[in-house]
Design a protein around this motif. Sequence first.
Motif, PDB file in Angstrom:
ATOM      1  N   ARG A 251      26.255  50.649  30.245  1.00 43.87           N
ATOM      2  CA  ARG A 251      27.703  50.588  30.496  1.00 43.87           C
ATOM      3  C   ARG A 251      27.981  50.399  31.987  1.00 43.87           C
ATOM      4  O   ARG A 251      28.828  49.584  32.384  1.00 43.87           O
ATOM      5  N   ARG A 252      27.295  51.168  32.814  1.00 46.45           N
ATOM      6  CA  ARG A 252      27.503  51.046  34.260  1.00 46.45           C
ATOM      7  C   ARG A 252      27.157  49.636  34.740  1.00 46.45           C
ATOM      8  O   ARG A 252      27.876  49.052  35.560  1.00 46.45           O
ATOM      9  N   ASN A 253      26.071  49.099  34.219  1.00 49.87           N
ATOM     10  CA  ASN A 253      25.666  47.758  34.627  1.00 49.87           C
ATOM     11  C   ASN A 253      26.662  46.698  34.161  1.00 49.87           C
ATOM     12  O   ASN A 253      26.881  45.691  34.845  1.00 49.87           O
ATOM     13  N   GLY A 254      27.257  46.919  32.997  1.00 46.14           N
ATOM     14  CA  GLY A 254      28.295  45.997  32.530  1.00 46.14           C
ATOM     15  C   GLY A 254      29.495  45.990  33.458  1.00 46.14           C
ATOM     16  O   GLY A 254      30.058  44.932  33.777  1.00 46.14           O
ATOM     17  N   LEU A 255      29.893  47.172  33.917  1.00 51.20           N
ATOM     18  CA  LEU A 255      31.004  47.267  34.872  1.00 51.20           C
ATOM     19  C   LEU A 255      30.633  46.636  36.214  1.00 51.20           C
ATOM     20  O   LEU A 255      31.444  45.951  36.842  1.00 51.20           O
ATOM     21  N   LYS A 256      29.388  46.872  36.648  1.00 49.54           N
ATOM     22  CA  LYS A 256      28.933  46.267  37.909  1.00 49.54           C
ATOM     23  C   LYS A 256      28.931  44.746  37.819  1.00 49.54           C
ATOM     24  O   LYS A 256      29.268  44.061  38.788  1.00 49.54           O
ATOM     25  N   LEU A 257      28.559  44.229  36.652  1.00 46.84           N
ATOM     26  CA  LEU A 257      28.557  42.784  36.449  1.00 46.84           C
ATOM     27  C   LEU A 257      29.955  42.209  36.668  1.00 46.84           C
ATOM     28  O   LEU A 257      30.126  41.211  37.377  1.00 46.84           O
ATOM     29  N   PHE A 258      30.956  42.855  36.067  1.00 48.77           N
ATOM     30  CA  PHE A 258      32.316  42.341  36.240  1.00 48.77           C
ATOM     31  C   PHE A 258      32.829  42.566  37.655  1.00 48.77           C
ATOM     32  O   PHE A 258      33.567  41.738  38.190  1.00 48.77           O
ATOM     33  N   GLY A 259      32.436  43.693  38.277  1.00 53.36           N
ATOM     34  CA  GLY A 259      32.820  43.905  39.664  1.00 53.36           C
ATOM     35  C   GLY A 259      32.279  42.811  40.555  1.00 53.36           C
ATOM     36  O   GLY A 259      32.983  42.284  41.440  1.00 53.36           O
ATOM     37  N   TYR A 260      31.025  42.428  40.332  1.00 53.42           N
ATOM     38  CA  TYR A 260      30.385  41.350  41.096  1.00 53.42           C
ATOM     39  C   TYR A 260      31.100  40.021  40.851  1.00 53.42           C
ATOM     40  O   TYR A 260      31.415  39.278  41.787  1.00 53.42           O
ATOM     41  N   TYR A 261      31.365  39.731  39.580  1.00 48.33           N
ATOM     42  CA  TYR A 261      31.997  38.457  39.235  1.00 48.33           C
ATOM     43  C   TYR A 261      33.407  38.366  39.816  1.00 48.33           C
ATOM     44  O   TYR A 261      33.789  37.343  40.402  1.00 48.33           O
ATOM     45  N   ILE A 262      34.169  39.431  39.687  1.00 46.50           N
ATOM     46  CA  ILE A 262      35.543  39.439  40.205  1.00 46.50           C
ATOM     47  C   ILE A 262      35.556  39.242  41.712  1.00 46.50           C
ATOM     48  O   ILE A 262      36.364  38.468  42.253  1.00 46.50           O
ATOM     49  N   GLU A 263      34.653  39.904  42.409  1.00 49.45           N
ATOM     50  CA  GLU A 263      34.607  39.750  43.865  1.00 49.45           C
ATOM     51  C   GLU A 263      34.196  38.336  44.263  1.00 49.45           C
ATOM     52  O   GLU A 263      34.731  37.769  45.225  1.00 49.45           O
ATOM     53  N   LYS A 264      33.266  37.745  43.531  1.00 50.46           N
ATOM     54  CA  LYS A 264      32.800  36.399  43.858  1.00 50.46           C
ATOM     55  C   LYS A 264      33.895  35.354  43.655  1.00 50.46           C
ATOM     56  O   LYS A 264      34.040  34.434  44.454  1.00 50.46           O
TER      57      LYS A 264
ATOM     58  N   SER B  97      37.232  35.865  43.434  1.00 46.12           N
ATOM     59  CA  SER B  97      38.545  36.131  44.022  1.00 46.12           C
ATOM     60  C   SER B  97      38.498  36.718  45.424  1.00 46.12           C
ATOM     61  O   SER B  97      39.516  36.744  46.122  1.00 46.12           O
ATOM     62  N   GLY B  98      37.336  37.240  45.810  1.00 47.63           N
ATOM     63  CA  GLY B  98      37.245  37.918  47.101  1.00 47.63           C
ATOM     64  C   GLY B  98      37.776  39.334  47.070  1.00 47.63           C
ATOM     65  O   GLY B  98      37.870  39.981  48.114  1.00 47.63           O
ATOM     66  N   VAL B  99      38.127  39.824  45.891  1.00 47.37           N
ATOM     67  CA  VAL B  99      38.703  41.161  45.752  1.00 47.37           C
ATOM     68  C   VAL B  99      37.631  42.142  45.287  1.00 47.37           C
ATOM     69  O   VAL B  99      37.013  41.949  44.230  1.00 47.37           O
ATOM     70  N   ALA B 100      37.379  43.178  46.085  1.00 53.63           N
ATOM     71  CA  ALA B 100      36.478  44.258  45.682  1.00 53.63           C
ATOM     72  C   ALA B 100      37.336  45.417  45.197  1.00 53.63           C
ATOM     73  O   ALA B 100      38.116  45.986  45.958  1.00 53.63           O
ATOM     74  N   LEU B 101      37.224  45.751  43.930  1.00 56.52           N
ATOM     75  CA  LEU B 101      38.064  46.781  43.337  1.00 56.52           C
ATOM     76  C   LEU B 101      37.554  48.166  43.733  1.00 56.52           C
ATOM     77  O   LEU B 101      36.506  48.615  43.269  1.00 56.52           O
ATOM     78  N   LYS B 102      38.313  48.845  44.568  1.00 59.77           N
ATOM     79  CA  LYS B 102      37.920  50.179  45.034  1.00 59.77           C
ATOM     80  C   LYS B 102      37.823  51.167  43.879  1.00 59.77           C
ATOM     81  O   LYS B 102      36.889  51.978  43.805  1.00 59.77           O
ATOM     82  N   SER B 103      38.775  51.097  42.964  1.00 57.01           N
ATOM     83  CA  SER B 103      38.780  52.022  41.823  1.00 57.01           C
ATOM     84  C   SER B 103      37.547  51.848  40.949  1.00 57.01           C
ATOM     85  O   SER B 103      37.055  52.814  40.357  1.00 57.01           O
ATOM     86  N   LEU B 104      37.041  50.623  40.858  1.00 54.45           N
ATOM     87  CA  LEU B 104      35.859  50.370  40.038  1.00 54.45           C
ATOM     88  C   LEU B 104      34.628  51.036  40.642  1.00 54.45           C
ATOM     89  O   LEU B 104      33.827  51.644  39.924  1.00 54.45           O
ATOM     90  N   SER B 105      34.473  50.938  41.952  1.00 53.32           N
ATOM     91  CA  SER B 105      33.350  51.602  42.620  1.00 53.32           C
ATOM     92  C   SER B 105      33.417  53.104  42.405  1.00 53.32           C
ATOM     93  O   SER B 105      32.396  53.765  42.158  1.00 53.32           O
ATOM     94  N   GLU B 106      34.625  53.659  42.477  1.00 52.49           N
ATOM     95  CA  GLU B 106      34.802  55.097  42.273  1.00 52.49           C
ATOM     96  C   GLU B 106      34.495  55.488  40.826  1.00 52.49           C
ATOM     97  O   GLU B 106      33.878  56.543  40.574  1.00 52.49           O
TER      98      GLU B 106
END
Length: 242
Positions: free
Chosen positions: A210-223, A225-234
């Motif tokens: 599950r954590r890796n799935g969230l990290k995958l989307f965090g990586y994709y979203i940042e790539k 859009s340039g947006v790093a979601l702070k709430s996702l890291s937390e």
Amino acid sequence: MNYKVNGITLFGVNYRESDKILTLFTLEKGKIGAAARGVRKANAKMKQIAEPFCFSEAVISEKSGRRTITEINSFDSFYPVRTDINKYYAGNCALEFTNAFLPEGLVSEGHFVILAEFLKALAYGTQNPADLLVKFFFDAVNENGFALNLSFCGRCGEPIKNKVFLSSREGICVCENCRKEGDGGFSVDTYKYVRNVSEGVFSDVEPKIRRNGLKLFGYYIEKVSGVALKSLSEFIEILNMR
């Protein structure tokens, strides 16, 4: 000029002694900012709209480009989201994504429905909050022009069985034979999990997946859009502690 909107409160900033400036994502006018006077008082009639996640109908008075909320009819505060730490952080991720991806004034009925349905499932459903957030991310990136193909290798069209790689530039997953320089690799277990959730198939998996799935989307979203979601890291950090 007065008008009504149906909106979800994304966040608010304290203003003056008892007011707040709210950012609402509305069905009719997209993302807007509006002042809510006196909502920080203990007995305020409109205090519900000042809280994140609140889904309400609001009467807006607009004059010289300034908006003020004068009346509300609260439909749902999604209160259970506030009582569970995993639900709360998953919900914040969705609000932060919406605020980052939807420019002010852009109307998106599709994204509004995705967000409202996510909050409803998060508050009142029994599914794991991380699973629901992965599904939200998949639906939201597709709705907002950054579709991610998880069905098969995006280059050869064959099913992916072993090593998996992500091309964020093309929005595709690819097999080992089709990998190009710059494609990021991730486990086939994570790929299967994300693909299943994107199709609405939920099953019990290891917390790491599950954590890796969230990290995958965090990586994709940042790539894309340039947006790093702070709430996702937390949120991922909280999951690591459990």
